[in-house]
Design an enzyme around this catalytic site. Structure first.
Site, PDB file in Angstrom:
ATOM      1  N   GLY A   1     -30.032  75.391  34.949  1.00  0.00           N
ATOM      2  CA  GLY A   1     -29.772  76.012  33.662  1.00  0.00           C
ATOM      3  C   GLY A   1     -30.611  77.241  33.413  1.00  0.00           C
TER       4      GLY A   1
ATOM      5  CD  GLU B   1     -28.394  68.906  40.087  1.00  0.00           C
ATOM      6  OE1 GLU B   1     -27.889  69.167  38.976  1.00  0.00           O
ATOM      7  OE2 GLU B   1     -28.447  67.753  40.546  1.00  0.00           O
TER       8      GLU B   1
ATOM      9  N   GLY C   1     -26.585  76.964  39.780  1.00  0.00           N
ATOM     10  CA  GLY C   1     -25.189  77.345  39.977  1.00  0.00           C
ATOM     11  C   GLY C   1     -25.007  78.768  39.504  1.00  0.00           C
TER      12      GLY C   1
ATOM     13  NE  ARG D   1     -19.550  81.859  31.555  1.00  0.00           N
ATOM     14  CZ  ARG D   1     -20.436  82.641  30.952  1.00  0.00           C
ATOM     15  NH1 ARG D   1     -20.253  83.958  30.895  1.00  0.00           N
ATOM     16  NH2 ARG D   1     -21.528  82.125  30.408  1.00  0.00           N
TER      17      ARG D   1
ATOM     18  CE1 TYR E   1     -18.764  76.651  27.515  1.00  0.00           C
ATOM     19  CE2 TYR E   1     -18.489  78.203  29.324  1.00  0.00           C
ATOM     20  CZ  TYR E   1     -18.558  76.911  28.857  1.00  0.00           C
ATOM     21  OH  TYR E   1     -18.432  75.867  29.741  1.00  0.00           O
TER      22      TYR E   1
ATOM     23  CB  CYS F   1       1.464  85.133  24.965  1.00  0.00           C
ATOM     24  SG  CYS F   1       2.340  85.272  23.405  1.00  0.00           S
ATOM     25  CD  GLU F   2      -2.641  81.103  23.212  1.00  0.00           C
ATOM     26  OE1 GLU F   2      -3.112  81.174  22.061  1.00  0.00           O
ATOM     27  OE2 GLU F   2      -1.842  80.231  23.577  1.00  0.00           O
TER      28      GLU F   2
ATOM     29  CE1 TYR G   1     -19.592  76.306  35.799  1.00  0.00           C
ATOM     30  CE2 TYR G   1     -21.322  77.926  35.422  1.00  0.00           C
ATOM     31  CZ  TYR G   1     -20.936  76.651  35.784  1.00  0.00           C
ATOM     32  OH  TYR G   1     -21.885  75.724  36.139  1.00  0.00           O
TER      33      TYR G   1
END
Length: 413
Positions: free
Chosen positions: A228, A269, A271, A308, A312, A338-339, A366
């Site tokens: 993180g 870990e 990422g 993302r 987020y 179409c959003e 991501y």
């Protein structure tokens, strides 16, 4: 990651606009040298302790990226049986893969046992079933929830009291009773407080919780502290001070070893930390649309390729690769889905013309791994740049790919 040199945007030393022309847009481009430097920086931040990095492949699960980090020396953190299988295809040895699922069936965990990977359990009921099935025959890691509120966005916080992840530290005695009753061999402890962790001292609170729990177990082979670690998406963003964390944590681990006589390997870990800054999504401007309040730049990509910003509220740098010397104007960069589909609101970008190539930067994590075929759009290709050469590592999808799993209904229906 885009770099402006002599008024030309480059990725890994190669002209970004030429890469867009060669492979077409949209396209994800990854700079291997950036992944390598991030790996070495994290590895070197800790001195005097045995550190192992387990790449969290959910961030970017391209098989070639996984092979690249394996060659750097990393193991693998997998959260699904499919990621485990990909890891084995990428050449990881089973013992170098830790399987950390949540809310999966017991059958999926048993399938991972059959493949020989390390098992990380975050649920007491599953721990009981595992002990009843395997006893002391298969060692386990136990994921602890330290009840530490960390992570920048609520959807990225995984170590707090309301999180679905891990077994509460306050249930430690229950864990010990289950372990004792079934003769379970606990080889590791694990935590993950959340993503986008800027304050390393908050992380150290979780470290203290896990090290305290570790004194209750003998013969631990490793303690997995998750990851993180925060990177900067904007120049003003706070980041994790890895060097300060590394110094403080190395000292604390050495003290732990002296006090307990235990010498477990220390795992992380990473990422996003490894791959995010390596990646750029190159897109083409299809339209420049002036409304009464906003100038929209419409591009040939959208939330189906990089969700993302919409998921987020994530912020990604956006630059005009084709026209870097032009005066800046204020735009909202939007996609073709179409959003409400926005990459960035009210951005100062060098003047954009229809046909220009834009770079949505720091998009190596991501992006493709969370992409979809929404609106029946195809996923883009992926390109890996390393040592002055560009390699296609995933081709663009086609209609044939989209129809491959379709089973047609009988005509009379």
């Amino acid at each position: 990651m885009l770099e402006l040199k002599n008024n030309v945007y480059e990725i890994g030393g190669l002209n970004a606009e030429e890469l867009a022309k060669r492979f077409g847009t949209p396209v994800f481009v990854y700079d291997g040298a950036k992944i390598e430097s991030q790996y070495l920086r994290l590895k070197n931040a800790f001195s005097g302790v045995r550190v192992r990095l387990q790449y969290a492949c959910k961030a970017n699960s391209n098989l070639n990226i996984m092979r690249f980090v394996r060659r750097l020396g990393a193991g693998l953190d997998a959260v699904s049986i499919q990621e485990v299988e990909l890891g084995l295809l990428a050449g990881f040895m089973p013992e170098d893969i830790i399987f950390t699922p949540n809310s999966v069936s017991f059958e999926e965990i048993c399938a991972a046992v059959e493949l020989g990977v390390r098992i990380n359990i975050d649920n007491i009921s599953i721990l009981e079933r595992f002990g009843h099935r395997f006893g002391s025959g298969v060692p386990v890691c136990i994921r602890i929830n330290p009840h530490i509120l960390a992570g920048a966005h609520v959807k990225l916080q995984t170590g707090h009291i309301d999180s679905k992840f891990g077994i509460s530290i306050f249930q430690l005695r229950h864990i010990q009773r289950v372990v004792s009753a079934h003769g379970i061999r606990v080889e590791g402890l694990h935590m993950h407080t959340g993503s986008e962790l800027a304050d390393w001292q908050v992380f150290m609170q979780g470290v203290e919780v896990i090290l305290s729990a570790a004194t209750e177990f003998n013969d631990l082979k490793y303690i997995d502290f998750g990851s993180g670690f925060k990177i900067a998406y904007r120049e003003t963003d706070p980041v994790t001070d890895l060097e300060a964390l590394g110094a403080a944590m190395s000292e604390r681990i050495r003290t732990f070893e002296q006090e307990t006589g235990q010498s477990p390997e220390i795992w992380f870990e990473p990422g996003k930390f490894l791959v995010a800054e390596s990646g750029t999504l190159l897109v083409q401007c299809n339209t420049v649309k002036q409304t009464v309040s906003t100038t929209f730049v419409g591009v040939d990509s959208g939330l189906n390729h990089l969700i993302r910003p919409m998921f987020y509220n994530a912020w990604h740098p956006i630059v005009n690769v084709s026209n870097p010397g032009a005066p800046p104007r204020v735009y909202s960069v939007v996609g073709y889905i179409c959003e409400t589909d926005t990459f960035g609101w009210d951005r100062k970008i060098n003047e954009v013309r229809e046909g220009d190539i834009l770079g949505v930067d720091i998009a190596g994590a991501y992006g493709y791994s969370m992409s979809s075929n929404y609106n029946c759009r195809f996923r883009p290709p992926e390109v890996f740049v390393y040592r002055g050469k560009a390699h296609l590592i995933r081709r663009r999808e086609t209609m044939e790919d989209a129809l491959r799993t379709l089973v047609e209904m009988p005509e009379w229906l």
